[in-house]
Design an enzyme around this catalytic site. Structure first.
Site, short mmCIF file in Angstrom:
data_model
loop_
_atom_site.label_atom_id
_atom_site.label_comp_id
_atom_site.label_asym_id
_atom_site.label_seq_id
_atom_site.Cartn_x
_atom_site.Cartn_y
_atom_site.Cartn_z
N CYS A 1 0.81 -1.24 0.00
CA CYS A 1 0.00 0.00 0.00
C CYS A 1 0.83 1.28 0.00
O CYS A 1 0.82 2.02 -0.97
CB CYS A 1 -0.92 0.02 1.23
SG CYS A 1 -2.07 -1.34 1.24
N1 NAD Z 1 -2.88 -5.90 2.31
C1 NAD Z 1 -3.25 -4.79 2.93
O1 NAD Z 1 -2.87 -4.54 4.06
C2 NAD Z 1 -4.17 -3.79 2.26
C3 NAD Z 1 -4.70 -2.77 3.06
C4 NAD Z 1 -5.56 -1.84 2.48
C5 NAD Z 1 -5.86 -1.94 1.12
N2 NAD Z 1 -5.32 -2.93 0.37
C6 NAD Z 1 -5.71 -2.97 -1.05
O2 NAD Z 1 -6.59 -4.08 -1.24
C7 NAD Z 1 -6.38 -4.66 -2.53
C8 NAD Z 1 -6.08 -6.14 -2.39
O3 NAD Z 1 -4.89 -6.30 -1.65
P1 NAD Z 1 -4.47 -7.65 -0.94
O4 NAD Z 1 -3.36 -7.31 -0.03
O5 NAD Z 1 -5.67 -8.36 -0.41
O6 NAD Z 1 -3.91 -8.47 -2.21
P2 NAD Z 1 -3.58 -10.03 -2.27
O7 NAD Z 1 -2.60 -10.20 -3.36
O8 NAD Z 1 -3.30 -10.56 -0.91
O9 NAD Z 1 -4.96 -10.68 -2.72
C9 NAD Z 1 -5.54 -10.45 -3.96
C10 NAD Z 1 -6.21 -11.74 -4.44
O10 NAD Z 1 -6.86 -11.45 -5.67
C11 NAD Z 1 -6.73 -12.59 -6.51
N3 NAD Z 1 -6.96 -12.17 -7.88
C12 NAD Z 1 -6.15 -11.51 -8.73
N4 NAD Z 1 -6.75 -11.30 -9.91
C13 NAD Z 1 -7.98 -11.84 -9.81
C14 NAD Z 1 -9.07 -11.95 -10.70
N5 NAD Z 1 -9.02 -11.45 -11.94
N6 NAD Z 1 -10.17 -12.60 -10.26
C15 NAD Z 1 -10.22 -13.11 -9.01
N7 NAD Z 1 -9.23 -13.04 -8.13
C16 NAD Z 1 -8.12 -12.41 -8.53
C17 NAD Z 1 -5.33 -13.08 -6.24
O11 NAD Z 1 -5.19 -14.44 -6.60
C18 NAD Z 1 -5.23 -12.88 -4.71
O12 NAD Z 1 -5.65 -14.02 -3.99
C19 NAD Z 1 -5.27 -3.84 -3.17
O13 NAD Z 1 -5.83 -2.82 -3.94
C20 NAD Z 1 -4.56 -3.23 -1.98
O14 NAD Z 1 -3.90 -2.03 -2.33
C21 NAD Z 1 -4.49 -3.87 0.91
#
Ligand code: NAD
Length: 428
Positions: free
Chosen positions: A260
């Site tokens: 992030c």
């Molecule tokens: N990790 C954090 O602490 C956090 C905090 C706030 C916001 N975010 C935001 O949340 C969003 C997700 O982050 P995350 O950390 O959960 O990511 P992550 O990589 O842990 O999880 C994302 C998931 O999406 C899946 N994916 C990818 N493309 C896909 C598709 N076309 N269809 C279905 N599934 C698909 C991946 O396989 C993965 O399991 C991002 O935009 C991130 O910036 C993350």
């Protein structure tokens, strides 16, 4: 309201479980079949989510995982939690959102609600996502289906951060879209903060993460300035935070990490250009924060030099690979930058991280793939010329480290409470 949550990662999985525990039936969708299989076998793949809790929600029947997007026909709402990285030119890559939008569009039905949670620039929901949903479904947003944005506020590794008690900002494409989204989130989240549009909600998330990035840059800069004056920035921050108003502590480190803070502000920078605007604060903070690994490597060099050793040929243990304490997530971790820089300067580099036993293959750090964490062992630790603390996991015994290691470079003030020998610990 049966709900699909797309993307079962660090954000989507805890969100799914919060809904499931509050009476909402959740269909978890992910293209990663290994994650889907793992969940269906009752196994967690995220450190701070236990396999017991996976088993519990699976047994309750309120959650199931699948890769079959046609099952979107079964639900009345879809929440999207897919990655939003930067591409190699450091520009937003919203392809995951658009791909997901296309997959949903085929099965989108009248009256359905689609909410985007992935962090992104203002306009993604009501321009980019809306377009793929409308083209793929033949339906019209705000008329035939509802569309909203609600940013995620997950704080992995923080036991006090629970999805249900963190206020949730929600912005709709129309007031009716917003009302639908508020109705859905109210089932699992105590406090909802409605805002006037998707764009305001998107911009809110960017403000939150830019605020962190800039304040971290400020203390990183002060760390170097105060160090030159022989003043310990950690002591300064501890004193400053006793002020009960107008101050909030941020801490220096070896550089930004995670999915992030190093990334999100640049989503705004990119979009701002379209409006002829410059984000100078963001650029400056990025410059300072990305220069941190070089500063740390210089301190490592100084510490070795003091012992009449060169960086080239020295053996260095990087302690902590995860990007922040007590998590197993090492994406964008500054530890990788440090390992890379030390390796290129001829050091022999190993790492210790109880939560990252082996480095998985990734595009960015391909040549570290398969490298294993060393054991926590007196003889082994003592054999390194220098230990570089990059991430301060609570489970590490720092007093033991003080007894075993000859020279320690500490980027996290992890050695503050241990008794050490003069000249043994170098803050960086
Ligand atoms: N990790 C954090 O602490 C956090 C905090 C706030 C916001 N975010 C935001 O949340 C969003 C997700 O982050 P995350 O950390 O959960 O990511 P992550 O990589 O842990 O999880 C994302 C998931 O999406 C899946 N994916 C990818 N493309 C896909 C598709 N076309 N269809 C279905 N599934 C698909 C991946 O396989 C993965 O399991 C991002 O935009 C991130 O910036 C993350």
């Amino acid at each position: 309201m049966k709900t699909a949550i797309v993307g079962l990662g660090y954000v989507g999985l805890p969100l799914s479980f919060e809904f499931a525990r509050n009476g909402v039936t959740v269909l978890g969708l992910d293209i990663d079949t290994a994650k889907v299989d793992s969940l269906n076998q009752g196994k967690s793949y995220i450190k701070h989510i236990s396999s017991e809790s996976v088993g519990e929600v699976m047994r309750s029947g309120a959650f199931c995982a699948s890769s079959d997007f046609s099952r979107i026909r079964e639900v009345s709402a879809v929440i999207i939690c897919v990655p939003t990285p930067l591409n190699k030119n450091r520009e937003p890559d919203i392809s995951y959102i658009l791909e997901t939008g296309k997959s949903i569009a085929r099965y989108l039905q009248k009256g359905m609600l689609v909410v985007l949670e992935s962090t992104t620039y203002p306009g993604t929901t009501d321009e980019d996502l809306r377009e793929v949903l409308e083209i793929g479904s033949g339906l019209v947003a705000g008329k035939d289906f509802h569309l909203a944005f609600s940013p995620e506020r997950e704080d992995p590794g923080n036991p006090n951060s629970k999805v249900g008690i963190i206020p949730k900002v929600v912005g709709g494409y129309t007031p009716e879209c917003a009302a639908k989204a508020v109705e859905l989130y109210s089932k699992a989240v105590k406090t909802i903060v409605p805002v006037s549009s998707c764009r305001v909600a998107e911009a809110t998330k960017l403000l939150e993460n830019t605020f962190r990035s800039i304040n971290i840059a400020l203390v990183n800069e002060l760390k170097m300035v105060y160090s030159a004056m022989n003043i310990d920035v950690w002591e300064v921050i501890a004193a400053a935070k006793t002020k009960p108003f107008g101050f909030m502590p941020f801490y220096p480190g070896p550089g930004l990490g995670g999915h992030c803070i190093p990334i999100d502000p640049f989503y705004l920078t990119w979009k701002a250009r379209e409006y002829g605007q410059h984000t100078r604060f963001i650029e400056l903070a990025g410059e300072i924060n990305t220069s941190m690994p070089s500063y740390v490597v210089n301190r490592v060099t100084d510490a070795l030099n003091e012992r009449a050793k060169a960086l080239k040929g020295s053996s260095i243990l990087v302690l902590g690979l995860a990007y922040k304490p007590n998590v197993d997530d090492e994406r964008e971790s500054p530890s990788y930058f440090l390992m890379e820089m030390l390796h290129h300067r001829g050091a022999k580099v190993a790492y210790y991280d109880p939560y990252v036993p082996v480095i998985k293959p990734t595009r960015e750090h391909a040549h570290w793939a398969g490298t294993k964490s060393i054991e926590w062992d007196r003889k082994l630790i003592a054999s390194f010329d220098l230990v570089l603390i990059s991430t301060n996991h609570d489970s590490v015994n720092y007093q033991q480290l003080a007894e075993w290691a000859d020279c320690i470079v500490d980027t996290r003030n992890a050695m503050a409470k241990t008794s050490t020998r003069p000249g043994q610990v170098w803050k960086a």
